[in-house]
Motif scaffolding. Structure first.
Motif, short mmCIF file in Angstrom:
data_model
loop_
_atom_site.label_atom_id
_atom_site.label_comp_id
_atom_site.label_asym_id
_atom_site.label_seq_id
_atom_site.Cartn_x
_atom_site.Cartn_y
_atom_site.Cartn_z
N VAL A 98 33.50 47.33 -17.95
CA VAL A 98 34.64 47.86 -17.29
C VAL A 98 34.22 49.46 -16.67
CG1 VAL A 98 36.35 46.83 -18.99
CG2 VAL A 98 35.26 49.32 -19.49
N ALA A 99 35.18 50.06 -15.99
CA ALA A 99 34.66 51.32 -15.25
C ALA A 99 35.63 52.50 -16.40
CB ALA A 99 35.25 51.57 -13.91
N HIS A 100 34.90 53.27 -16.62
CA HIS A 100 35.62 54.44 -17.43
C HIS A 100 36.32 55.55 -16.52
CE1 HIS A 100 34.67 53.61 -21.61
NE2 HIS A 100 33.47 53.19 -20.88
N LEU A 101 37.44 55.73 -16.37
CA LEU A 101 38.23 56.62 -15.24
C LEU A 101 38.65 57.79 -15.99
CD1 LEU A 101 40.66 53.82 -14.15
CD2 LEU A 101 38.42 54.39 -13.50
N ASP A 102 38.89 58.94 -14.91
CA ASP A 102 39.10 60.18 -15.62
C ASP A 102 40.71 60.43 -15.84
OD1 ASP A 102 39.45 62.90 -16.11
OD2 ASP A 102 38.15 63.47 -14.62
N PRO A 103 40.94 60.39 -17.16
CA PRO A 103 42.48 60.53 -17.15
C PRO A 103 43.25 61.74 -16.63
CG PRO A 103 41.67 60.61 -19.37
CD PRO A 103 40.37 60.49 -18.33
N GLU A 104 42.65 62.70 -16.58
CA GLU A 104 42.98 64.08 -15.74
C GLU A 104 43.58 63.65 -14.41
OE1 GLU A 104 44.07 67.05 -17.10
OE2 GLU A 104 43.24 66.63 -19.09
N GLN A 105 42.52 63.11 -13.71
CA GLN A 105 42.76 62.89 -12.45
C GLN A 105 43.98 61.81 -12.05
OE1 GLN A 105 39.42 62.57 -9.83
NE2 GLN A 105 37.96 63.69 -11.23
#
Length: 168
Positions: free
Chosen positions: A69-76
């Motif tokens: 999977v890709a880890h996404l930046d929750p803030e963005q």
């Protein structure tokens, strides 16, 4: 340049068993960067690309690598607030646990839900935009979870550690 160690077909295709040091090295590297090409991965673990690919495919078949999977930046993505939620059910029956677990999977922003020991039956990890959006989530979804006697929410103030890397 180090010579590449080539595995015989039987080495890479043995069912089950313990992970050897090369498998562990592959897993550590992929946990850190799953976008590594097979050639780059093979080079780093000192195997031929074919032998490395066989090992990775076996780790996938055996379920050691369950998905990539890709880890996404929750803030963005407007999900910077993390809330830990302790849940106590009103009854400890298989039916009440099953009903809660089915409903918990549908809670917006629920990233994790664990059955736990101690004073709570479950801990949920939920991501949301801010306290107002969590308040809406609480009023519209959490209060309606089946079989719940008590919900206690803990809003994260600052992230100290967060990883998806399993110790190997």
């Amino acid at each position: 340049m180090c010579a590449k160690r080539s595995l015989s077909r039987s080495d890479a295709d043995q069912p089950g068993g313990e992970l050897d040091r090369i498998d562990k090295r592959i897993l550590k590297l992929l946990q850190n960067d799953a976008t590594l090409s097979n050639v780059a991965l093979a080079e780093r673990v000192n195997l031929s690309p074919a032998a490395c690919l066989r090992r990775v495919e076996k780790l996938k078949r055996d379920g050691v690598i369950s998905r990539v999977v890709a880890h996404l930046d929750p803030e963005q993505l407007q999900a910077g607030m993390v809330v830990l939620i302790g849940v106590v059910l009103d009854r400890s029956t298989p039916e009440s646990f099953a009903a809660f677990e089915e409903a918990a999977q549908k809670v917006s922003g629920c990233m994790e839900c664990h059955v736990v020991t101690g004073e709570f039956d479950y801990f949920m990890l939920v991501r949301t935009r801010d306290s107002q959006s969590f308040n809406r989530l609480h009023a519209e979804q959490l209060l309606y979870l089946p079989g719940v006697r008590q919900i206690r929410s803990f809003m994260g103030l600052r992230q100290v550690v967060s990883t998806h890397q399993v110790p190997i």
